[in-house]
Scaffold this active site. Sequence first.
Site: not given
Ligand code: PRP
Length: 183
Positions: A48, A107, A135, A156-157, A163, A169
């Site tokens: 991400g 998150d 958040k 949900f953003v 994504d 993305r």
């Molecule tokens: C997302 C984002 C953070 C994490 C945040 O990655 O990039 O690394 O979630 O969430 P948290 O604070 O609840 O741990 P994701 O695991 O969705 O993988 P991606 O980057 O490949 O989409």
Amino acid sequence: MDSSHVEKDLTDILFTEKQIQDRLAEMAGEVERDYAGKDLVIVGVLRGAVMVMADLARSLNRHVEMDWMAVSSYGSGTKSSGVVRILKDLDADIAGRHVLIVDEIIDTGLTLSWLTKNLASRNPASVEILTLLRKPEALTMAVQAKYVGWDIPNEFVVGYGLDYRERYRNMRDIGTLAPHVYS
Ligand code: PRP
């Protein structure tokens, strides 16, 4: 992709491409001031953070090393499992160096709380976090981010790296996903 192509999937646009670029430029200015004269490695959390890394790095008017980590948060299950695994580790040795972890969203805080501790155990000069979004209502772990683009509601953003099932993305803006898409 312009968000107009998926207009029906979004309830609103939270941040436009221009707003994102402007905010990242401001944050880059703060990073430049705070790390003046220091050796800096920025670490992007795949996947991400690719957009934030690319734009933040280009806004930094100084040398910076870019490295990447991939972690699997939560295995194949839900966020509640609390399990984080390294899928791809850093190439760089960060001992004695200043490290800034770059992500697009905090998150629950689990990923970055775990990653900060992991990198801190490698004896860097410092470890800090830069995140575009946070958040506060979703946070379950204490995570101190030095730089935060914006705090947002627990919705949900998608877009700009974020994504839903690997889609959106590549959207330039950040928007709120309409419930009919995921329910
Ligand atoms: C997302 C984002 C953070 C994490 C945040 O990655 O990039 O690394 O979630 O969430 P948290 O604070 O609840 O741990 P994701 O695991 O969705 O993988 P991606 O980057 O490949 O989409």
